[in-house]
Design an enzyme around this catalytic site. Structure first.
Site, mmCIF file in Angstrom:
data_model
loop_
_atom_site.group_PDB
_atom_site.id
_atom_site.type_symbol
_atom_site.label_atom_id
_atom_site.label_comp_id
_atom_site.label_asym_id
_atom_site.label_seq_id
_atom_site.Cartn_x
_atom_site.Cartn_y
_atom_site.Cartn_z
ATOM 1 N N THR A 1 0.866 -1.168 0.000
ATOM 2 C CA THR A 1 0.000 0.000 0.000
ATOM 3 C C THR A 1 0.909 1.227 0.000
ATOM 4 O O THR A 1 2.089 1.125 0.335
ATOM 5 C CB THR A 1 -0.874 0.037 1.262
ATOM 6 O OG1 THR A 1 -0.003 0.174 2.396
ATOM 7 C CG2 THR A 1 -1.682 -1.234 1.430
ATOM 8 N N GLU B 1 -4.752 -3.767 -2.166
ATOM 9 C CA GLU B 1 -5.054 -5.074 -1.558
ATOM 10 C C GLU B 1 -5.813 -6.000 -2.508
ATOM 11 O O GLU B 1 -6.045 -7.162 -2.179
ATOM 12 C CB GLU B 1 -5.879 -4.893 -0.275
ATOM 13 C CG GLU B 1 -5.103 -4.305 0.898
ATOM 14 C CD GLU B 1 -5.090 -2.781 0.915
ATOM 15 O OE1 GLU B 1 -5.370 -2.166 -0.142
ATOM 16 O OE2 GLU B 1 -4.791 -2.200 1.971
ATOM 17 N N LYS C 1 -16.643 15.605 10.021
ATOM 18 C CA LYS C 1 -17.855 15.682 10.824
ATOM 19 C C LYS C 1 -17.958 17.085 11.411
ATOM 20 O O LYS C 1 -17.167 17.483 12.248
ATOM 21 C CB LYS C 1 -17.850 14.631 11.935
ATOM 22 C CG LYS C 1 -19.246 14.431 12.512
ATOM 23 C CD LYS C 1 -19.371 13.092 13.183
ATOM 24 C CE LYS C 1 -20.837 12.721 13.305
ATOM 25 N NZ LYS C 1 -21.043 11.480 14.033
ATOM 26 N N TRP D 1 -22.152 14.927 8.506
ATOM 27 C CA TRP D 1 -21.029 14.530 7.664
ATOM 28 C C TRP D 1 -20.891 15.430 6.444
ATOM 29 O O TRP D 1 -21.875 15.792 5.820
ATOM 30 C CB TRP D 1 -21.216 13.091 7.173
ATOM 31 C CG TRP D 1 -21.179 12.067 8.271
ATOM 32 C CD1 TRP D 1 -22.231 11.328 8.722
ATOM 33 C CD2 TRP D 1 -20.049 11.669 9.043
ATOM 34 N NE1 TRP D 1 -21.824 10.498 9.728
ATOM 35 C CE2 TRP D 1 -20.487 10.680 9.953
ATOM 36 C CE3 TRP D 1 -18.707 12.050 9.069
ATOM 37 C CZ2 TRP D 1 -19.632 10.065 10.869
ATOM 38 C CZ3 TRP D 1 -17.858 11.439 9.977
ATOM 39 C CH2 TRP D 1 -18.313 10.464 10.866
HETATM 40 P P1 AMP Z 1 -4.551 2.396 -3.248
HETATM 41 O O1 AMP Z 1 -4.348 1.192 -2.458
HETATM 42 O O2 AMP Z 1 -3.450 3.400 -3.157
HETATM 43 O O3 AMP Z 1 -4.880 2.062 -4.672
HETATM 44 O O4 AMP Z 1 -5.838 3.144 -2.644
HETATM 45 C C1 AMP Z 1 -7.090 2.521 -2.560
HETATM 46 C C2 AMP Z 1 -8.137 3.533 -2.220
HETATM 47 O O5 AMP Z 1 -8.303 4.477 -3.275
HETATM 48 C C3 AMP Z 1 -9.524 2.965 -2.059
HETATM 49 O O6 AMP Z 1 -9.705 2.399 -0.794
HETATM 50 C C4 AMP Z 1 -10.392 4.192 -2.273
HETATM 51 O O7 AMP Z 1 -10.467 4.976 -1.108
HETATM 52 C C5 AMP Z 1 -9.630 4.965 -3.297
HETATM 53 N N1 AMP Z 1 -10.223 4.766 -4.625
HETATM 54 C C6 AMP Z 1 -9.898 3.867 -5.546
HETATM 55 N N2 AMP Z 1 -10.653 3.998 -6.650
HETATM 56 C C7 AMP Z 1 -11.513 5.016 -6.422
HETATM 57 C C8 AMP Z 1 -12.559 5.657 -7.165
HETATM 58 N N3 AMP Z 1 -12.873 5.287 -8.409
HETATM 59 N N4 AMP Z 1 -13.222 6.662 -6.559
HETATM 60 C C9 AMP Z 1 -12.914 7.062 -5.325
HETATM 61 N N5 AMP Z 1 -11.941 6.517 -4.579
HETATM 62 C C10 AMP Z 1 -11.247 5.504 -5.111
#
Ligand code: AMP
Length: 530
Positions: free
Chosen positions: A172, A319, A428, A433
């Site tokens: 991550t 993940e 919040k 929210w």
């Molecule tokens: P990463 O592991 O860096 O790819 O981050 C994953 C996170 O990116 C997810 O848990 C979401 O919060 C955010 N994310 C991924 N795709 C989208 C999307 N299409 N719209 C909004 N948030 C997204």
């Protein structure tokens, strides 16, 4: 039916059935190198046998520090089919984080682009790779990549591997705390490839040409290198050149049909297209997939209305690579345009074999398109734990094996996900929210705004209030009052940010998302608009 699902079978498919389909790769000098799946297959076998010739045991980890190019693609296949584990490192991570993830994954080999040698110079003090391989000119103890491939045997036959053996490790991006590692098995990759290439707008055929802008070190390029191979599609790898003009040139010259990346890339590309709408022929481009953070509705509309292009939301995470892709169901295709538009702005429906549910305060929330809950997922390619992190794993996975994503969502009766926020970013204010992506999208619709990021800051009276950080397109601007005026008809009055900070560019994380941790750190100690 007892055959194992492996990356070896994916490569064999490309070699046997699409030997002449082209793989195009942008070289460091910007020239385009052209090769085929058949030639790649031959080099992959040499490379795989040469890696084993270094004396690595099965399961040993091979790290890469590379942009997206043909040799990185060779490694994507060679390490897993040799029974080794590929671990793409993100060169934009801080050196301390890189050293941490390489140590945590116990990486034994590092293969890196010559351009990243300065990073390695800093890394070498705190890491101990057994072998270092340089793509380009190697000095000292390092081996040159081409010399390594030369050592390998073209007649090497890949071993039969159990499908549940680990093929890849990803981390991550570590926006909260240390980056965490996840393992993907051959089976996970095979099923992800199959499911994602069938679903929604991606629906890949061998006539497609894929250009993943999402780098091979982020969420494993959403698995696109494997998708292209399995379906025998063409593949275009952009090297280090991810600026709008370089990408647009490639879309045009290589007749790209599908591309995917994070919204910050697509904002820049849209701006370049708006400036020169006639310069590029993008007729073959059937979808631009956007994931990683919310694509503002104004951007989706901008592509559609001004350029006739489909910007399609996908949702994914490190993940699980890709998890959901937006498409209009048969039913929605008959619906009114407004309803269709609303669904295009959501993150889509989960891919086949991915299951979803959302946990609220009193159990799982209804699929009514309104109730908010934390998205939980499970499926054959959702990681089952973090690498050597039992405490974080226990927090993030439920006892019955669902992964808690940290995304706060609504789910419609038809199963469409709408991401309201990350749990930690939700604001919040006075007990109500405020969704930061919704406020960001409203600000991004202003013609002068290039980037808009919103974070919550502590407030004595309201608990928290939104603070907006704005960057303008070159040569344009607006005052904070003008921006608030623009927001007024678009959001609830109490959402209006009292503080709007203007910056040259919003700071980004290593994967190109707004760096909200840095924004909070920078702006929470200051007072009024600037
Ligand atoms: P990463 O592991 O860096 O790819 O981050 C994953 C996170 O990116 C997810 O848990 C979401 O919060 C955010 N994310 C991924 N795709 C989208 C999307 N299409 N719209 C909004 N948030 C997204």
């Amino acid at each position: 039916m007892d055959d194992e699902l492996t990356i070896t079978a994916i490569l064999r498919r490309a070699e046997q059935f699409s030997p002449d389909r082209e793989v195009v790769s942008r070289e460091p000098d910007r020239s385009l190198h052209r090769t085929t799946w058949s030639a790649i297959g031959g080099r992959v076998r040499r490379l795989a046998s040469a890696l084993l010739g270094l004396g690595l045991r099965p399961g040993a980890r091979v790290a890469t520090l590379c942009t997206s190019h043909r040799r990185h693609l060779e490694l994507y296949f060679a390490a897993p089919i040799a029974g080794l584990v590929l671990h793409p490192l993100n060169p934009r991570l801080r050196v301390e984080d890189l050293a941490y993830v390489a140590g945590h994954a116990a990486d034994e080999v590092l293969v890196l682009d010559e351009a990243f040698l300065p990073i390695y110079e800093q890394l070498r003090e705190t890491t101990s790779f057994r072998h270092v391989v340089v793509i380009g000119a190697a000095t000292g103890e390092a081996i040159s990549y081409e010399a390594l491939v030369e050592r390998g045997r073209a007649d090497w036959v890949p071993p039969d591997l159990p499908e549940r053996s680990t093929a890849l490790i990803g981390f991550t991006s570590g926006t909260t705390g240390r980056p965490k590692g996840v393992e993907f098995t051959h089976r996970a990759v095979a099923l992800h490839t199959l499911s994602s290439s069938l679903h929604g707008w991606l629906a890949v055929r061998d006539t497609d040409v894929l250009l993943p802008v999402v780098p091979m070190y982020h969420a494993l390029a959403w698995g696109w290198p494997y998708t292209a191979a399995l379906l025998g599609a063409g593949l275009v790898l952009p090297g280090p050149f991810l600026d709008p003009a370089s990408l647009l040139e490639l879309f045009d010259s290589e007749r790209v049909t599908l591309t995917g990346g994070v919204p910050t890339i697509w904002t820049g590309v849209l701006h370049a297209l708006d400036a020169e709408p006639k310069r590029y022929d993008l007729t073959p481009l059937r979808a631009i997939l956007s994931g990683g953070s919310t694509a503002p509705p104004s951007m989706i509309a901008g592509y559609a209305e001004r350029h006739g292009l489909n910007l399609v939301h996908t949702w994914g995470m490190s993940e699980l690579m890709m998890g959901a892709i937006a498409e209009l169901s048969a039913e929605l295709q008959q619906a009114d345009p407004e309803q269709q538009q609303r669904h295009r702005e959501m993150q889509g429906r989960p891919m086949p074999f991915v299951e979803i549910r959302a946990g609220g305060e009193d159990g799982f929330v209804a699929w009514d398109g309104e109730s908010l809950g934390e998205l939980e997922v499970r499926g054959p390619w959702v990681a089952r734990e973090y690498l050597a992190e039992p405490d974080a794993s226990a927090r993030q996975w439920t006892d019955d094996g669902w992964f808690r994503t940290g995304d706060i969502v609504t789910i419609t009766p038809g199963g469409y996900l709408g991401i309201a926020d990350r749990a930690k970013d939700l604001i919040k204010s006075g007990g109500e929210w405020i969704s930061t992506p919704a406020l960001e999208s409203a600000l991004a619709a202003h013609p002068a705004v290039a980037e808009a990021a919103v974070v919550g800051v502590t407030d004595e009276r309201w608990g928290e209030r939104p603070l907006a950080v704005i960057a303008f397109h070159p040569g344009t601007s607006a005052t904070p009052d003008e921006l608030r005026e623009f927001l007024l008809p678009r959001v609830a009055r109490w959402w209006l940010p009292e503080r709007i900070e203007i910056v040259a560019a919003v700071p980004k994380t290593a994967v190109g998302k707004f760096d909200k941790v840095a924004l909070r750190r920078t702006f929470t100690s200051r007072g009024a608009d600037s």
